[in-house]
Scaffold this motif. Structure first.
Motif, PDB file in Angstrom:
ATOM      1  N   GLN A 139       0.973  -1.149   0.003  1.00  9.81           N
ATOM      2  CA  GLN A 139       0.003   0.228  -0.021  1.00  9.81           C
ATOM      3  C   GLN A 139       0.872   1.266  -0.034  1.00  9.81           C
ATOM      4  N   MET A 140       1.960   1.031   0.913  1.00  7.98           N
ATOM      5  CA  MET A 140       2.720   2.463   0.944  1.00  7.98           C
ATOM      6  C   MET A 140       3.462   2.502  -0.240  1.00  7.98           C
ATOM      7  N   LEU A 141       3.849   1.662  -0.693  1.00  5.09           N
ATOM      8  CA  LEU A 141       4.931   1.567  -1.946  1.00  5.09           C
ATOM      9  C   LEU A 141       3.971   2.133  -3.232  1.00  5.09           C
ATOM     10  N   GLY A 142       2.682   1.712  -3.265  1.00  2.00           N
ATOM     11  CA  GLY A 142       1.609   2.300  -4.347  1.00  2.00           C
ATOM     12  C   GLY A 142       1.682   3.812  -4.301  1.00  2.00           C
ATOM     13  N   ILE A 143       1.344   4.352  -3.044  1.00  2.00           N
ATOM     14  CA  ILE A 143       1.396   5.826  -2.820  1.00  2.00           C
ATOM     15  C   ILE A 143       2.645   6.408  -3.205  1.00  2.00           C
ATOM     16  N   VAL A 144       3.860   5.893  -2.961  1.00  2.00           N
ATOM     17  CA  VAL A 144       5.142   6.456  -3.473  1.00  2.00           C
ATOM     18  C   VAL A 144       5.168   6.602  -4.829  1.00  2.00           C
ATOM     19  N   THR A 145       4.724   5.277  -5.657  1.00  2.00           N
ATOM     20  CA  THR A 145       4.843   5.277  -7.009  1.00  2.00           C
ATOM     21  C   THR A 145       3.873   6.283  -7.416  1.00  2.00           C
ATOM     22  N   SER A 146       2.675   6.554  -6.931  1.00  2.43           N
ATOM     23  CA  SER A 146       1.635   7.600  -7.567  1.00  2.43           C
ATOM     24  C   SER A 146       2.235   8.724  -7.695  1.00  2.43           C
ATOM     25  N   GLN A 147       3.093   9.316  -6.871  1.00  7.34           N
ATOM     26  CA  GLN A 147       3.633  10.691  -7.006  1.00  7.34           C
ATOM     27  C   GLN A 147       4.464  10.779  -7.914  1.00  7.34           C
ATOM     28  N   ILE A 148       5.349   9.626  -8.389  1.00 10.12           N
ATOM     29  CA  ILE A 148       6.374   9.619  -9.448  1.00 10.12           C
ATOM     30  C   ILE A 148       5.525  10.056 -10.890  1.00 10.12           C
ATOM     31  N   LEU A 149       4.342   9.175 -10.841  1.00 11.58           N
ATOM     32  CA  LEU A 149       3.619   9.304 -12.071  1.00 11.58           C
ATOM     33  C   LEU A 149       2.620  10.614 -12.361  1.00 11.58           C
ATOM     34  N   LEU A 150       2.659  11.476 -11.240  1.00 12.13           N
ATOM     35  CA  LEU A 150       2.121  12.865 -11.445  1.00 12.13           C
ATOM     36  C   LEU A 150       2.726  13.672 -12.299  1.00 12.13           C
ATOM     37  N   ASN A 151       4.203  13.228 -12.893  1.00 12.05           N
ATOM     38  CA  ASN A 151       4.837  14.228 -13.645  1.00 12.05           C
ATOM     39  C   ASN A 151       4.698  13.782 -15.118  1.00 12.05           C
ATOM     40  N   VAL A 152       3.788  12.558 -15.503  1.00  6.07           N
ATOM     41  CA  VAL A 152       3.976  12.368 -16.858  1.00  6.07           C
ATOM     42  C   VAL A 152       2.782  13.261 -17.603  1.00  6.07           C
ATOM     43  N   GLY A 153       2.135  14.059 -17.080  1.00  8.52           N
ATOM     44  CA  GLY A 153       1.016  14.615 -17.725  1.00  8.52           C
ATOM     45  C   GLY A 153       0.861  16.044 -17.148  1.00  8.52           C
ATOM     46  N   ASP A 154       0.037  16.971 -17.787  1.00  4.32           N
ATOM     47  CA  ASP A 154      -0.461  18.231 -17.421  1.00  4.32           C
ATOM     48  C   ASP A 154      -1.593  18.091 -16.263  1.00  4.32           C
ATOM     49  N   PRO A 155      -1.286  18.445 -15.155  1.00  8.20           N
ATOM     50  CA  PRO A 155      -2.713  18.465 -14.198  1.00  8.20           C
ATOM     51  C   PRO A 155      -3.716  19.531 -14.633  1.00  8.20           C
ATOM     52  N   ALA A 156      -3.443  20.617 -15.787  1.00  7.15           N
ATOM     53  CA  ALA A 156      -4.595  21.238 -16.410  1.00  7.15           C
ATOM     54  C   ALA A 156      -5.361  20.698 -17.354  1.00  7.15           C
TER      55      ALA A 156
END
Length: 418
Positions: A139-156
């Motif tokens: 579970q904790m590793l999943g959340i860490v990975t999710s933050q890395i994937l935030l950088n693959v696209g534009d949040p707008a």
């Protein structure tokens, strides 16, 4: 432990993808809310709504499972999650987002309950503790990975919101296609909230305050980062560092908790967190400050959750342990619901420092109450206490209850050997 992993890997892969999707959507909303010009209070209410839904789910989903079965509930809730995740960017209204967060919190609660029931059923009596510990780490590793994937696209944009929807949809494939036998779901006798408080005042009060801290980590950190002008990469690194800190410090603190008065350790850990957050309020907003601060927040908050449950366990009979998990999760959930609106109000009133001031205040309260409780009764001897087990604040009642029972069984086995 290797054998346990290979026997449960479809469930663990599914849970990992679910946590990646959940972690992404929480951080994305905090960033996108700033782009949509939501006020800090509005986005804090959006974040709080997830925990309201999670609490509703923990109460209602077990009855749904008993009526229509695991598979149907699992598939229905998964469909809701996938649909909501892609609706956020096309309906940028904070009130609609809040309602959707209730739905997604409810659905994730149900999905976790179902997955944890399956994991519990798959493991044997000899491997259940290891399986649940691996589950918490995943579970904790999943959340860490999710933050890395935030950088693959534009949040707008829209595409970045599609990614967590796809990941959640894929998460159900290994679980539903590999697990052929649905587990039996047994409800446990619940311990009344008043009785639970009588047994462990620090457990109940501490879990409420820790819920507010966790809500900052899981929801408001991205909001704060947006307010102070951090980039997406900086926000993702800041949040990821919180969970890395949790992974790193769980076991050293757990080792100490099995060898000393847990109330004293809770007070010490909270005091260290309070001092660190107090100092951070006076330092410049720079990554050399934020990353260590995030590691401290995570390194304190995640073990704190496990410590409070272990401390409560020390004062329960074996028969009460699983039932007490519902009361502890209720206290934690109420704190998580209250935390975001309060911190949002503080940030509006005193500025960005409100984020660290709020965490510092909660840490001080936990430390002070733990110190007070040490004067009220004698601590049990370390050899008479339950074992410390790693628990993530994202776990549902099934895993928490089972891990509490596992800790009690481990202690009983040690006593028999003596």
């Amino acid at each position: 432990m290797t054998a346990v992993f290979f026997s449960t890997w479809p469930l663990l892969v599914g849970v990992l993808l679910l946590m990646v999707g959940n972690g992404m959507q929480s951080s994305l909303l905090g960033i996108r809310g700033g782009i949509e010009d939501f006020t800090t209070l509005q986005i804090s209410l959006v974040m709080s709504s997830y925990f309201a839904g999670f609490l509703f789910g923990s109460k209602m989903v077990p009855d749904m499972i008993q009526r229509v079965g695991h598979v149907r509930v699992f598939a229905a809730l998964g469909s809701i999650i996938s649909a909501v995740l892609v609706c956020y960017p096309v309906m940028p209204d904070w009130l609609i987002w809040a309602l959707m967060r209730v739905a997604i919190g409810f659905s994730f609660s149900g999905v976790y309950i179902t997955a944890e029931s399956w994991l519990n059923n798959t493991a044997t009596n000899e491997t259940r503790g290891q399986a649940l510990s691996i589950y918490m780490i995943v579970q904790m590793l999943g959340i860490v990975t999710s933050q890395i994937l935030l950088n693959v696209g534009d949040p707008a944009g829209f595409a970045i919101f599609v990614l967590p929807s796809v990941l959640v949809s894929i998460a159900f494939i290994p679980i539903l296609l590999t697990v052929t036998q649905a587990p039996t779901f047994e409800t446990t006798e619940r311990l009344s909230f008043a009785r639970l408080y009588e047994v462990s005042p620090l457990g109940v009060v501490g879990m409420f305050l820790a819920g507010g801290i966790f809500a900052c980590m899981f929801g408001m950190a991205a909001v704060w980062g947006t307010v102070v002008g951090l980039s997406v990469a900086q926000i993702s690194a800041f949040i990821a560092a919180m969970y890395v800190g949790g992974l790193v410090f769980q076991y050293p603190i757990g080792w100490m908790s099995d060898r000393m008065d847990r109330r004293a350790l809770i007070g010490i850990v909270a005091a260290v967190g309070a001092v660190a957050m107090f100092i951070t309020t006076f330092l410049p907003i720079a990554m050399w400050v934020l990353i260590p601060a995030a590691i401290v927040i995570g390194g304190v908050a995640n073990p704190m959750y496990s410590l409070l449950i272990a401390h409560t366990n020390d004062h329960l009979t074996k028969e009460q342990m699983a039932g007490a998990s519902a009361g502890l999760l209720l206290s934690n959930g109420l704190g998580a619901m209250a935390g975001p609106p309060i911190i949002g109000w503080m940030m509006d009133r005193i500025g960005q420092q409100g984020f660290f001031v709020f965490i510092c205040a909660l840490m001080v309260m936990i430390a002070a109450y733990a110190a007070y409780r040490t004067t009220q009764r004698t601590a049990p001897k370390p050899e008479d206490t339950g074992a410390f087990v790693v628990m993530a604040p994202t776990a549902a009642a099934v895993a928490v209850g089972q891990l509490m029972e596992e800790a009690g069984q481990d202690t009983a086995a040690e006593v028999e050997q003596l």
